[in-house]
Design an enzyme around this catalytic site. Structure first.
Site, PDB file in Angstrom:
ATOM      1  N   ASP A 139       0.572  -0.920   0.153  1.00 24.15           N
ATOM      2  CA  ASP A 139       0.153  -0.285  -0.062  1.00 24.15           C
ATOM      3  C   ASP A 139       0.806   1.363   0.019  1.00 24.15           C
ATOM      4  O   ASP A 139       2.048   1.280   0.540  1.00 24.15           O
ATOM      5  CB  ASP A 139      -1.043  -0.059   1.318  1.00 24.15           C
ATOM      6  CG  ASP A 139      -1.603   1.158   2.239  1.00 24.15           C
ATOM      7  OD1 ASP A 139      -2.220   1.676   0.531  1.00 24.15           O
ATOM      8  OD2 ASP A 139      -1.400   1.976   2.399  1.00 24.15           O
ATOM      9  N   ALA A 158       0.100   5.362   0.875  1.00 22.80           N
ATOM     10  CA  ALA A 158       0.282   5.890   2.784  1.00 22.80           C
ATOM     11  C   ALA A 158      -0.042   5.482   3.589  1.00 22.80           C
ATOM     12  O   ALA A 158      -1.188   4.358   3.546  1.00 22.80           O
ATOM     13  CB  ALA A 158      -0.707   7.361   2.247  1.00 22.80           C
ATOM     14  N   ALA A 210     -13.187   8.976  11.101  1.00 22.77           N
ATOM     15  CA  ALA A 210     -12.315   9.177   9.418  1.00 22.77           C
ATOM     16  C   ALA A 210     -11.722   8.226   9.134  1.00 22.77           C
ATOM     17  O   ALA A 210     -11.199   8.394   8.039  1.00 22.77           O
ATOM     18  CB  ALA A 210     -11.790  10.912   9.804  1.00 22.77           C
ATOM     19  N   MET A 237     -10.343   4.002   6.284  1.00 23.67           N
ATOM     20  CA  MET A 237      -8.483   4.083   5.443  1.00 23.67           C
ATOM     21  C   MET A 237      -9.133   2.425   4.536  1.00 23.67           C
ATOM     22  O   MET A 237      -8.787   1.921   4.853  1.00 23.67           O
ATOM     23  CB  MET A 237      -8.103   3.942   6.462  1.00 23.67           C
ATOM     24  CG  MET A 237      -6.906   5.207   6.108  1.00 23.67           C
ATOM     25  SD  MET A 237      -7.504   7.264   4.900  1.00 23.67           S
ATOM     26  CE  MET A 237      -7.478   8.436   6.570  1.00 23.67           C
ATOM     27  N   LYS A 291     -11.036   6.989  -1.959  1.00 21.21           N
ATOM     28  CA  LYS A 291     -11.477   7.723  -1.728  1.00 21.21           C
ATOM     29  C   LYS A 291     -13.273   8.279  -1.788  1.00 21.21           C
ATOM     30  O   LYS A 291     -14.236   8.949  -0.182  1.00 21.21           O
ATOM     31  CB  LYS A 291     -10.836   8.921  -1.236  1.00 21.21           C
ATOM     32  CG  LYS A 291      -9.533   8.978  -1.120  1.00 21.21           C
ATOM     33  CD  LYS A 291      -9.343   8.376   0.420  1.00 21.21           C
ATOM     34  CE  LYS A 291      -8.030   8.107   0.389  1.00 21.21           C
ATOM     35  NZ  LYS A 291      -7.313   7.240   0.555  1.00 21.21           N
ATOM     36  N   HIS A 321     -14.758   6.355   0.520  1.00 18.78           N
ATOM     37  CA  HIS A 321     -14.451   6.774   1.972  1.00 18.78           C
ATOM     38  C   HIS A 321     -15.628   6.713   2.031  1.00 18.78           C
ATOM     39  O   HIS A 321     -16.453   6.846   3.615  1.00 18.78           O
ATOM     40  CB  HIS A 321     -13.144   6.579   1.870  1.00 18.78           C
ATOM     41  CG  HIS A 321     -13.184   6.908   3.134  1.00 18.78           C
ATOM     42  ND1 HIS A 321     -11.653   6.893   3.672  1.00 18.78           N
ATOM     43  CD2 HIS A 321     -13.210   7.907   4.647  1.00 18.78           C
ATOM     44  CE1 HIS A 321     -11.525   6.997   4.891  1.00 18.78           C
ATOM     45  NE2 HIS A 321     -12.788   7.450   5.548  1.00 18.78           N
ATOM     46  N   ARG A 328     -10.688  -1.769  -3.296  1.00 13.30           N
ATOM     47  CA  ARG A 328     -10.588  -2.300  -2.222  1.00 13.30           C
ATOM     48  C   ARG A 328     -12.033  -2.245  -1.075  1.00 13.30           C
ATOM     49  O   ARG A 328     -12.506  -1.014  -1.404  1.00 13.30           O
ATOM     50  CB  ARG A 328      -9.323  -1.658  -0.625  1.00 13.30           C
ATOM     51  CG  ARG A 328      -8.057  -1.746  -1.346  1.00 13.30           C
ATOM     52  CD  ARG A 328      -7.370  -1.392  -0.296  1.00 13.30           C
ATOM     53  NE  ARG A 328      -5.882  -1.273  -1.016  1.00 13.30           N
ATOM     54  CZ  ARG A 328      -5.037  -0.230  -0.193  1.00 13.30           C
ATOM     55  NH1 ARG A 328      -5.075   1.000  -0.462  1.00 13.30           N
ATOM     56  NH2 ARG A 328      -3.835   0.123  -0.834  1.00 13.30           N
ATOM     57  N   ASP A 331      -1.365  -0.709   6.001  1.00  4.84           N
ATOM     58  CA  ASP A 331      -1.859  -0.740   7.288  1.00  4.84           C
ATOM     59  C   ASP A 331      -3.311  -0.808   8.106  1.00  4.84           C
ATOM     60  O   ASP A 331      -3.096   0.388   8.602  1.00  4.84           O
ATOM     61  CB  ASP A 331      -1.136   0.829   7.492  1.00  4.84           C
ATOM     62  CG  ASP A 331      -1.912   1.454   6.602  1.00  4.84           C
ATOM     63  OD1 ASP A 331      -1.743   2.546   7.078  1.00  4.84           O
ATOM     64  OD2 ASP A 331      -1.488   1.072   5.577  1.00  4.84           O
TER      65      ASP A 331
END
Length: 273
Positions: free
Chosen positions: A10, A12, A43, A47, A51, A54, A159, A185
């Site tokens: 991944d 970030a 928030a 993750m 986005k 998200h 994802r 992560d």
């Protein structure tokens, strides 16, 4: 040969942007502008997803959905999702270059893996436009995978779908999912790996799941660090991670372990169970 052929990272929170802070603050801000106060935890929850997905996931959280209905007198709509995203993208783009520093240990680890003949791929919750900023900035600072795939390359299917991993496998000519290691992560990273049938590995320190900046992490006492490491590790394991590592520096040794398991006929959990 039954050996690991490639590692897919991944971005970030895994290879750059310790703690995955670039998007989090923007998610909080766009909801605040819409009159909804969301927590850092809310928030961060989705993750790793594309986005726009998200934002949809945040609006679907019971507490956030209730606040939205209270404020607007109706449930959120796809139009609301689009409107929030239209605000999110330029705000993120404005600060993205500042969040491209490689996480400590990443550059050296990738170099070590390449010396072993491994190919390096990557997937992300960022769009292709966002990666146009992230990729060259990270490369200037010493980190660059052999390829990267966004959901723009997979018909918008990010994802936890496995397709970005499959596209990496195709580009890097990796011969089978069980010869591939995915490192991420977030929970959606773990699920992406599980759904693809690859070895799914969670990296703990610097992760979005842990949610701390490098300074915040280093300010903790050793016992506080151990507690948050244990908590993050258990989340990844619950979601199906084959392994967790504290930092990227542990990855070469883990790959040697996986090679040993492969030689004994083992496969990732998602295939064996």
């Amino acid at each position: 040969m039954n050996k690991v052929e490639g590692v897919i990272f991944d971005w970030a929170g895994t290879t750059v942007d310790f703690g995955c802070f670039a998007p989090v603050n923007v998610f909080v801000d766009i909801f605040k502008n819409a009159g909804i106060d969301v927590t850092m935890e809310e928030a961060r929850g989705p993750m790793g997803m594309l986005k726009i997905d998200h934002i949809r996931a945040m609006l679907s959280m019971p507490r956030v959905a209730a606040l939205w209905e209270e404020k607007y007198g109706r449930a959120f709509s796809e139009q609301d999702v689009d409107k929030l995203y239209a605000e999110f993208e330029p705000a993120l783009m404005a600060s993205l270059a500042d969040y491209t520093d490689p996480i400590p240990g990443v550059v050296e680890t990738v170099e070590a893996l390449r010396k072993q003949g491994l190919k390096i791929g990557s997937t992300t919750g960022y769009t292709a436009t966002m990666m146009d900023v992230v990729v060259p900035n990270a490369l200037n600072k010493g980190y660059g995978p052999d390829c990267y795939v966004t959901a723009d390359d997979t018909n918008g299917l990010g994802r936890p779908h496995p397709y970005m991993i499959y596209r990496n496998m195709e580009q890097l000519t990796l011969s089978a999912p069980w010869k591939v290691v995915k490192v991420g992560d977030t929970v959606s990273d773990i699920q992406e790996g599980v759904n693809a049938g690859v070895w799914s590995v969670g990296v703990v320190i610097g992760s979005s799941e842990m949610g701390l900046s490098l300074d915040e992490y280093q300010a903790l006492t050793q016992s506080e660090q151990e507690a948050i490491i244990a908590k993050t590790t258990s989340v990844f394991k619950e979601k199906g991670a084959d392994f967790t590592i504290r930092t990227m520096r542990e990855l070469p040794e883990l790959i040697a372990t996986i090679n040993q398991l492969l030689s004994e006929g083992h496969r990732p959990h998602s295939i064996e169970h």
